[in-house]
Scaffold this motif. Structure first.
Motif, PDB file in Angstrom:
ATOM      1  N   PHE A  86       0.822  -1.203   0.000  1.00 36.73           N
ATOM      2  CA  PHE A  86       0.000   0.000   0.000  1.00 36.73           C
ATOM      3  C   PHE A  86       0.862   1.261   0.000  1.00 36.73           C
ATOM      4  CE2 PHE A  86      -2.593  -3.302   2.069  1.00 36.73           C
ATOM      5  CZ  PHE A  86      -3.720  -3.280   1.262  1.00 36.73           C
ATOM      6  N   TYR A  87       1.877   1.290   0.840  1.00 37.56           N
ATOM      7  CA  TYR A  87       2.723   2.486   0.962  1.00 37.56           C
ATOM      8  C   TYR A  87       3.634   2.658  -0.251  1.00 37.56           C
ATOM      9  CZ  TYR A  87       1.013   2.642   5.738  1.00 37.56           C
ATOM     10  OH  TYR A  87       0.187   2.725   6.839  1.00 37.56           O
ATOM     11  N   ALA A  88       4.210   1.564  -0.720  1.00 43.35           N
ATOM     12  CA  ALA A  88       5.074   1.639  -1.906  1.00 43.35           C
ATOM     13  C   ALA A  88       4.257   2.030  -3.131  1.00 43.35           C
ATOM     14  CB  ALA A  88       5.770   0.304  -2.131  1.00 43.35           C
ATOM     15  N   GLY A  89       3.032   1.504  -3.221  1.00 42.12           N
ATOM     16  CA  GLY A  89       2.175   1.866  -4.337  1.00 42.12           C
ATOM     17  C   GLY A  89       1.886   3.353  -4.375  1.00 42.12           C
ATOM     18  N   ALA A  90       1.863   3.982  -3.200  1.00 40.35           N
ATOM     19  CA  ALA A  90       1.611   5.422  -3.108  1.00 40.35           C
ATOM     20  C   ALA A  90       2.870   6.247  -3.317  1.00 40.35           C
ATOM     21  CB  ALA A  90       0.995   5.752  -1.752  1.00 40.35           C
ATOM     22  N   GLY A  91       3.984   5.583  -3.627  1.00 34.86           N
ATOM     23  CA  GLY A  91       5.220   6.293  -3.937  1.00 34.86           C
ATOM     24  C   GLY A  91       6.123   6.561  -2.758  1.00 34.86           C
ATOM     25  N   TRP A 109       7.334   6.676   5.383  1.00 33.41           N
ATOM     26  CA  TRP A 109       5.896   6.417   5.349  1.00 33.41           C
ATOM     27  C   TRP A 109       5.085   7.463   6.115  1.00 33.41           C
ATOM     28  CZ3 TRP A 109       5.063   0.427   6.258  1.00 33.41           C
ATOM     29  CH2 TRP A 109       5.613  -0.282   5.167  1.00 33.41           C
ATOM     30  N   ASN A 110       5.736   8.228   6.987  1.00 29.43           N
ATOM     31  CA  ASN A 110       4.998   9.242   7.747  1.00 29.43           C
ATOM     32  C   ASN A 110       4.940  10.585   7.024  1.00 29.43           C
ATOM     33  OD1 ASN A 110       7.737   9.592   8.125  1.00 29.43           O
ATOM     34  ND2 ASN A 110       7.540  10.373  10.216  1.00 29.43           N
ATOM     35  N   GLU A 111       5.485  10.647   5.828  1.00 30.63           N
ATOM     36  CA  GLU A 111       5.321  11.826   4.995  1.00 30.63           C
ATOM     37  C   GLU A 111       4.073  11.646   4.130  1.00 30.63           C
ATOM     38  OE1 GLU A 111       8.894  12.507   2.779  1.00 30.63           O
ATOM     39  OE2 GLU A 111      10.184  12.506   4.570  1.00 30.63           O
ATOM     40  N   ALA A 112       3.552  12.751   3.613  1.00 30.68           N
ATOM     41  CA  ALA A 112       2.356  12.673   2.772  1.00 30.68           C
ATOM     42  C   ALA A 112       2.613  11.766   1.566  1.00 30.68           C
ATOM     43  CB  ALA A 112       1.961  14.069   2.312  1.00 30.68           C
ATOM     44  N   PRO A 113       1.673  10.883   1.242  1.00 29.91           N
ATOM     45  CA  PRO A 113       0.331  10.708   1.817  1.00 29.91           C
ATOM     46  C   PRO A 113       0.246   9.539   2.801  1.00 29.91           C
ATOM     47  CG  PRO A 113       0.419   9.568  -0.272  1.00 29.91           C
ATOM     48  CD  PRO A 113       1.815  10.111  -0.021  1.00 29.91           C
ATOM     49  N   GLY A 114       1.286   9.306   3.602  1.00 25.89           N
ATOM     50  CA  GLY A 114       1.352   8.133   4.465  1.00 25.89           C
ATOM     51  C   GLY A 114       0.187   7.984   5.429  1.00 25.89           C
ATOM     52  N   ALA A 115      -0.244   9.089   6.043  1.00 28.96           N
ATOM     53  CA  ALA A 115      -1.375   9.021   6.976  1.00 28.96           C
ATOM     54  C   ALA A 115      -2.652   8.612   6.242  1.00 28.96           C
ATOM     55  CB  ALA A 115      -1.563  10.359   7.672  1.00 28.96           C
ATOM     56  N   ASP A 116      -2.809   9.118   5.018  1.00 31.53           N
ATOM     57  CA  ASP A 116      -3.989   8.770   4.227  1.00 31.53           C
ATOM     58  C   ASP A 116      -3.938   7.310   3.783  1.00 31.53           C
ATOM     59  OD1 ASP A 116      -4.969  11.372   4.431  1.00 31.53           O
ATOM     60  OD2 ASP A 116      -3.915  12.025   2.634  1.00 31.53           O
ATOM     61  N   VAL A 117      -2.752   6.804   3.485  1.00 33.81           N
ATOM     62  CA  VAL A 117      -2.603   5.383   3.152  1.00 33.81           C
ATOM     63  C   VAL A 117      -3.038   4.541   4.339  1.00 33.81           C
ATOM     64  CG1 VAL A 117      -0.962   3.535   2.626  1.00 33.81           C
ATOM     65  CG2 VAL A 117      -0.748   5.751   1.487  1.00 33.81           C
ATOM     66  N   THR A 118      -2.622   4.934   5.530  1.00 31.57           N
ATOM     67  CA  THR A 118      -2.985   4.203   6.742  1.00 31.57           C
ATOM     68  C   THR A 118      -4.497   4.151   6.921  1.00 31.57           C
ATOM     69  OG1 THR A 118      -0.916   4.958   7.765  1.00 31.57           O
ATOM     70  CG2 THR A 118      -2.601   4.061   9.231  1.00 31.57           C
ATOM     71  N   GLN A 119      -5.165   5.280   6.690  1.00 31.37           N
ATOM     72  CA  GLN A 119      -6.626   5.290   6.800  1.00 31.37           C
ATOM     73  C   GLN A 119      -7.260   4.402   5.734  1.00 31.37           C
ATOM     74  OE1 GLN A 119      -8.587   6.868   9.278  1.00 31.37           O
ATOM     75  NE2 GLN A 119      -9.993   5.395   8.348  1.00 31.37           N
ATOM     76  N   ALA A 120      -6.687   4.402   4.535  1.00 31.82           N
ATOM     77  CA  ALA A 120      -7.211   3.563   3.457  1.00 31.82           C
ATOM     78  C   ALA A 120      -7.106   2.087   3.824  1.00 31.82           C
ATOM     79  CB  ALA A 120      -6.463   3.848   2.161  1.00 31.82           C
ATOM     80  N   VAL A 121      -5.999   1.707   4.451  1.00 34.43           N
ATOM     81  CA  VAL A 121      -5.811   0.315   4.856  1.00 34.43           C
ATOM     82  C   VAL A 121      -6.807  -0.049   5.962  1.00 34.43           C
ATOM     83  CG1 VAL A 121      -4.202  -1.360   5.845  1.00 34.43           C
ATOM     84  CG2 VAL A 121      -3.381   0.319   4.181  1.00 34.43           C
ATOM     85  N   ILE A 122      -7.025   0.845   6.908  1.00 32.94           N
ATOM     86  CA  ILE A 122      -8.024   0.605   7.965  1.00 32.94           C
ATOM     87  C   ILE A 122      -9.400   0.389   7.347  1.00 32.94           C
ATOM     88  CG2 ILE A 122      -9.247   1.674   9.901  1.00 32.94           C
ATOM     89  CD1 ILE A 122      -6.597   3.107  10.609  1.00 32.94           C
ATOM     90  N   VAL A 124      -4.851   3.628  -6.998  1.00 28.64           N
ATOM     91  CA  VAL A 124      -3.395   3.498  -6.879  1.00 28.64           C
ATOM     92  C   VAL A 124      -3.025   2.020  -7.043  1.00 28.64           C
ATOM     93  CG1 VAL A 124      -1.424   3.712  -5.314  1.00 28.64           C
ATOM     94  CG2 VAL A 124      -3.177   5.507  -5.377  1.00 28.64           C
ATOM     95  N   GLN A 125      -2.097   1.742  -7.920  1.00 30.81           N
ATOM     96  CA  GLN A 125      -1.654   0.374  -8.142  1.00 30.81           C
ATOM     97  C   GLN A 125      -0.867  -0.138  -6.938  1.00 30.81           C
ATOM     98  OE1 GLN A 125      -1.972  -2.059 -10.640  1.00 30.81           O
ATOM     99  NE2 GLN A 125      -0.876  -3.268  -9.095  1.00 30.81           N
ATOM    100  N   MET A 126      -1.266  -1.276  -6.404  1.00 38.41           N
ATOM    101  CA  MET A 126      -0.538  -1.879  -5.283  1.00 38.41           C
ATOM    102  C   MET A 126       0.813  -2.396  -5.765  1.00 38.41           C
ATOM    103  SD  MET A 126      -3.701  -3.936  -3.487  1.00 38.41           S
ATOM    104  CE  MET A 126      -2.706  -4.628  -2.161  1.00 38.41           C
ATOM    105  N   ALA A 127       1.843  -2.109  -5.012  1.00 33.76           N
ATOM    106  CA  ALA A 127       3.198  -2.574  -5.317  1.00 33.76           C
ATOM    107  C   ALA A 127       3.449  -3.886  -4.572  1.00 33.76           C
ATOM    108  CB  ALA A 127       4.213  -1.514  -4.927  1.00 33.76           C
ATOM    109  N   SER A 128       4.671  -4.367  -4.587  1.00 30.71           N
ATOM    110  CA  SER A 128       5.011  -5.590  -3.854  1.00 30.71           C
ATOM    111  C   SER A 128       6.514  -5.697  -3.703  1.00 30.71           C
ATOM    112  CB  SER A 128       4.492  -6.837  -4.587  1.00 30.71           C
ATOM    113  OG  SER A 128       5.175  -7.014  -5.812  1.00 30.71           O
ATOM    114  N   PHE A 129       6.933  -6.598  -2.834  1.00 33.35           N
ATOM    115  CA  PHE A 129       8.322  -7.011  -2.794  1.00 33.35           C
ATOM    116  C   PHE A 129       8.506  -8.118  -3.832  1.00 33.35           C
ATOM    117  CE2 PHE A 129       8.549  -5.651   1.837  1.00 33.35           C
ATOM    118  CZ  PHE A 129       9.523  -4.688   1.629  1.00 33.35           C
ATOM    119  N   SER A 130       9.593  -8.036  -4.580  1.00 30.50           N
ATOM    120  CA  SER A 130       9.979  -9.185  -5.395  1.00 30.50           C
ATOM    121  C   SER A 130      10.937 -10.011  -4.559  1.00 30.50           C
ATOM    122  CB  SER A 130      10.654  -8.742  -6.696  1.00 30.50           C
ATOM    123  OG  SER A 130      11.843  -8.008  -6.420  1.00 30.50           O
ATOM    124  N   GLY A 131      10.878 -11.302  -4.739  1.00 24.94           N
ATOM    125  CA  GLY A 131      11.724 -12.150  -3.915  1.00 24.94           C
ATOM    126  C   GLY A 131      12.304 -13.309  -4.705  1.00 24.94           C
TER     127      GLY A 131
END
Length: 437
Positions: A224-229, A245-258, A319-326
């Protein structure tokens, strides 16, 4: 060719000294092996095949009895025994007896087990690529020296990068699919439906079904956070974590996840809960990895499908969800009494034939380019599609607990009613806290 054979034997013999006398002896053995390898490269006939070099090394490594221990995942034990038996058959005619003992060790926790006492760890072991830096720093991985150029050329560039530190390759790429994506029932969702998480949750809720994801896990929460840049990466010291993650839009991402976690069409599941909810009919889709592909195929049959992660709603926009590649890697322990033989085994486990076998038996995507080209499955296709939005997992040790705490708060609906900026500020403080050495 006689000179090439002699030098190859010298290199393996030097590598075999690594177990004698602890770290200083290991360093000396590595230097000797590097010198032998360098000389061999400069004097070998340009037409010599890589297979000839391996055979020559085997002649030195298996002139006497050799016992090796190899660690791998519990689910891979039958496969590893099959591969080990083929290895013994291939190299068992050089005079000595070859014994390969298998041990169960999850790739996800291999580093912790190995670093407890590297001298007591297996000769060859599988591990997740995010553990590479710490294993190298601790002197628990032997640099690939016997046939490094071949290892690099036969695997995907990204998997080679995942096995490389400071320009040196320290492990053999094994799989290129250790990421996550969306499984779904295509009798329930259309290809357009699965482009949007909102659409998926709405349809699931209407039918009394669920879409799942392990939100209380930093590996997945990252999407969610990586997808938001926003940024999450390893600091230059290779130990600590950089995170904004605590810079904009990190707080809004957190609310979106909730909000997602509160949605009646969504359920937050741990990985070990996924299959049960799949089989009891609760799930019509879920974020997971290739290790659950067989479960999804068994339950949904011809309706089993997979795709890249969907978009989610952030401040009214998709917003496109990102991911870790492994990547899963195979490492050689420099403390092994038979480093040369261990390198031959690691090389064999990860060759084209055996990565094709792993795909056939375990549905795991090859890192070998030829084996990958021949592989085909919904899960692997989804991994490739998601790779455009994926990044290597490189974080410090304090990321996981703090991310889990943040994810758990989101899953539980922010029960204390804290401001989302405070939530993400607290998380980042924990994530970026200096790692105690």
């Amino acid at each position: 060719m006689k000179k090439q054979l002699s030098l190859a034997m010298a290199g393996v013999m030097a590598l075999s000294l690594a177990a004698c006398g602890g770290s200083s002896a290991s360093s000396a053995a590595t230097s000797t092996a590097e010198a032998a390898s360098s000389t061999a490269e400069s004097t070998a006939e340009s037409t010599a095949a890589e297979g000839d070099v391996l055979d020559q090394a085997a002649a030195a490594a298996f002139a006497q009895d050799v016992t090796l221990t190899m660690w791998g995942a519990e689910e891979d034990q039958d496969l590893l025994r099959e591969i080990s038996d083929k290895f013994i058959e291939k190299y068992g005619n050089y005079g000595g007896k070859i014994t390969i003992n298998l041990g169960t060790q999850s790739e996800s926790t291999a580093k912790d087990t190995v670093l407890t006492d590297p001298t007591a760890a297996a000769d060859v072991y599988a591990f997740a690529d995010d553990q590479l830096n710490e294993l190298v720093k601790a002197g628990a991985l032997q640099e690939v020296q016997l046939n490094a150029d071949d290892v690099k050329s036969r695997n995907t560039p990204a998997s080679v990068d995942a096995a490389t530190v400071d320009g040196k390759i320290y492990a053999y790429p094994l799989t290129a699919d250790n990421g996550y994506f969306m499984f779904y029932d295509k009798s329930f969702f259309t290809e357009d439906d699965v482009k949007s998480l909102d659409t998926m949750m709405e349809k699931a809720a209407t039918a009394g079904k669920k879409v799942s994801m392990d939100v209380a896990n930093g590996w997945y929460l990252y999407s969610f956070y990586a997808g938001a840049g926003l940024n999450l990466s390893l600091a230059d010291d290779g130990v600590n974590t950089v995170c904004n993650w605590n810079e904009a839009p990190g707080a809004d991402v957190t609310q979106a996840v909730i909000d997602i976690c509160k949605n009646p069409g969504f359920i937050a599941l741990k990985d070990d809960e996924f299959t049960g909810k799949l089989k009891d009919g609760t799930l019509v889709a879920g974020v997971n990895g290739t290790w659950r592909a067989n479960d999804a195929a068994e339950v949904w049959g011809d309706n089993y499908a997979a795709c890249k992660l969907p978009t989610y709603t952030l401040n009214g926009e998709q917003v496109q969800m990102a991911s870790f590649s492994g990547y899963k890697l195979i490492g050689v322990n420099p403390h092994s009494a038979n480093v040369g033989a261990a390198m031959l085994l690691a090389d064999f486990v990860t060759n084209e034939e055996n990565e094709e076998l792993r795909f056939k038996e375990r549905a795991q995507g090859p890192s070998n380019t030829n084996a990958l080209a021949a592989a085909s499955s919904p899960a692997l296709t989804a991994v490739v599609a998601q790779s455009e939005y994926a990044n290597l997992q490189r974080v410090g040790g304090n990321f996981w607990a703090s991310a889990e705490t943040l994810g758990s708060i989101c899953v539980n609906g922010n029960p204390d009613g804290k401001d989302t900026q405070t939530l993400v500020d607290d998380a980042v403080a924990g994530i970026t806290a200096p790692v105690t050495q």
